[in-house]
Design a protein around this motif. Structure first.
Motif: not given
Ligand SMILES: [Zn+2]
Ligand SMILES: [Zn+2]
Length: 369
Positions: A40, A42, A61-62, A168, A363
Motif C-alpha cells: 500500500c 501508506s 497492513h493489508e 485497507c 495493486r
Molecule cells: Zn493501506
C-alpha cells in the motif's frame, strides 16, 4: 516462534527479509498465520519518511490469514477462523467509540504511533532487541500477533488476496463513497487518483448507480484502466486545479455531487472542491503532508452550500463493512480481484514497491503461504 519478515531498518529503506522472533499472543491478542498482504502507499510513506515510523519495523497492513492461536479472554475468533485484518482496532469505550465513530478511536491512534500493540509493547524481536509493529498489523511476514479487535472473521471461501485488500484500500475507497458521502443512484461522482483506493471508489460509485462516474489522473493510461472498473469518462490532470476542475465541470454537465480525492495532494484537493456543484462535497481521503494547508474560495461555501468531508478508513466499521464488501465481491457486484495486477513472494517485496512507485501496478499482493 521464528518467522520470516520484511524489516525496515531505517527511514529510506531498504526492506530486508530475515528471521525474527515472534512472542506468544497475550490476553486480547491473536496469532494469525498470514496468507496474503497488499502493498500500500501508506507502507511507501513509512519507507520514505512521509509518515514518521518507529524502526526497525515490520511493515504491511493489508493482510489476511488464518487464526492459529489466541491469548486469554479472546472470544471474537478461534483457531481455524479465516480473518481479514483491520488496522483500526477500536476500543469500544472511548468518547469517539461511544459516538459510533470507531475509525476515530482515541485509544488506538496514539498506541499505533508508538510501534507497539495496544499495551505499547512489541511481540517482535531480533537477538533480544525489539522490532516494532506497523499499524498493529505487520503483515509482510508469514505470521503476526495482533489485537483481537483487528481480526474480522470472513467466510472460508473468500480468497486471501482479495480479503487482504479489503483490510485497507478497498474499505477506504468503497466506504468513502457509501459511508462518508452516502452516494445515491443518479448522483454525479468524480474520483481523483486511480490507485487502489481510487479504483475501489470507482467500483463503489458504479455499483451504487452514480452517473457519471468520472476519473481524474495525471496518467492517461490509468483513465483507460478505470473504465474496466466502471468509470464512464476521464479527465487528464490539466496542470492547474482550476483548469482540471473546469474540465470535470464540463464533462459532468455542471459539476459533481461528490468529488472523491484519493491522492492527498493539496492541489488535487482544491480541484476536487472546485469540481463540485451546489450542495456538492469534496470527500478527502488521501493523506497530505503534516504541514499542508488547503485554501478554498470561501464565498462558494455558504452561497453554494459546498462542503468538505473528511473520510478515514471509509468511515467504516470493519466487522460490518468487511463482511458486506466481501459478500458483494462474491456476488459479482464489486469485482475486487481486478485490482490485483501482480502477485509476488515475500522475497520480492522490494520489487513490489518498485511496481507501486512506477505506477505500473494497480495493486501488488505478496503471497505469504
Ligand atoms: Zn493501506
Ligand atoms: Zn475507542
Amino acid at each position: 516462534m521464528r518467522i520470516r519478515a520484511a524489516v525496515l531498518e531505517q527511514t529510506g529503506g531498504p526492506l530486508n527479509v530475515e528471521e525474527l522472533e515472534l512472542a506468544e499472543p497475550r490476553p486480547g491478542e491473536v496469532l494469525v498465520r498470514l496468507h496474503a498482504s497488499g502493498v500500500c502507499h501508506s507502507d511507501q510513506n513509512a519507507i520514505d519518511g512521509t509518515a514518521a515510523t518507529r524502526c526497525p519495523a515490520v511493515l504491511g497492513h493489508e493482510g489476511a490469514g488464518v487464526v492459529e492461536a489466541v491469548g486469554g479472554g479472546v472470544g471474537r475468533v478461534a483457531p481455524g477462523d479465516h480473518v481479514a485484518l483491520s488496522w483500526a482496532p477500536s476500543c469500544g469505550q472511548c468518547p469517539e467509540c461511544l459516538r459510533d465513530l470507531p475509525q476515530l478511536c482515541s485509544t488506538a491512534w496514539p498506541a499505533m504511533g508508538r510501534g507497539g500493540l495496544l499495551d505499547g509493547t512489541t511481540r517482535l524481536s531480533r537477538d533480544g532487541e525489539p522490532v516494532y509493529h506497523y499499524s498493529f498489523i505487520s503483515s509482510f511476514a508469514d505470521a503476526a500477533v495482533l489485537p483481537e479487535r483487528s481480526c474480522v472473521r470472513i467466510p472460508d471461501d473468500v480468497p486471501f488476496d482479495v480479503a487482504g485488500l479489503v483490510g485497507c484500500a478497498v474499505t477506504t475507497g468503497v466506504g468513502a463513497v457509501w459511508r462518508t458521502a452516502g452516494v445515491r443512484p443518479g448522483d454525479r461522482v468524480a474520483v481523483f487518483g486511480c490507485g487502489g483506493v481510487g479504483l475501489s471508489a470507482v467500483l463503489a460509485a458504479a455499483a451504487g448507480g452514480a452517473e457519471p462516474v468520472l476519473v481524474v489522473d495525471v496518467n492517461p493510461q490509468k483513465l483507460e484502466t478505470a473504465e474496466r472498473f466502471g468509470a464512464t469518462g476521464g479527465v487528464v490532470w490539466a496542470g492547474t486545479p482550476e483548469e482540471t476542475a473546469a474540465a470535470v465541470v464540463d464533462a459532468s454537465g455542471g459539476g459533481v455531487d461528490y468529488a472523491i480525492e484519493a491522492t492527498g495532494r493539496p492541489d488535487a484537493m482544491l480541484a476536487a472542491f472546485l469540481s463540485t456543484r451546489a450542495r456538492g462535497a469534496a470527500v478527502l481521503i488521501g493523506i497530505p503532508a503534516e504541514d499542508a494547508v488547503l485554501p478554498l474560495p470561501a464565498l462558494s461555501i455558504p452561497r453554494l452550500e459546498r462542503r468538505v468531508l473528511g473520510s478515514l478508513y471509509g468511515s467504516s466499521r470493519p466487522e460490518r463493512d468487511f463482511v458486506t464488501i466481501l459478500d458483494l465481491y462474491r456476488r459479482g457486484v464489486l469485482p475486487l480481484d481486478r485490482l490485483i495486477s501482480h502477485r509476488l513472494p515475500l522475497d520480492e517485496v522490494e520489487r513490489g514497491f518498485e511496481l507501486l512507485r512506477s505506477g505500473e501496478a494497480l495493486r501488488v499482493v505478496l503471497e505469504l503461504a
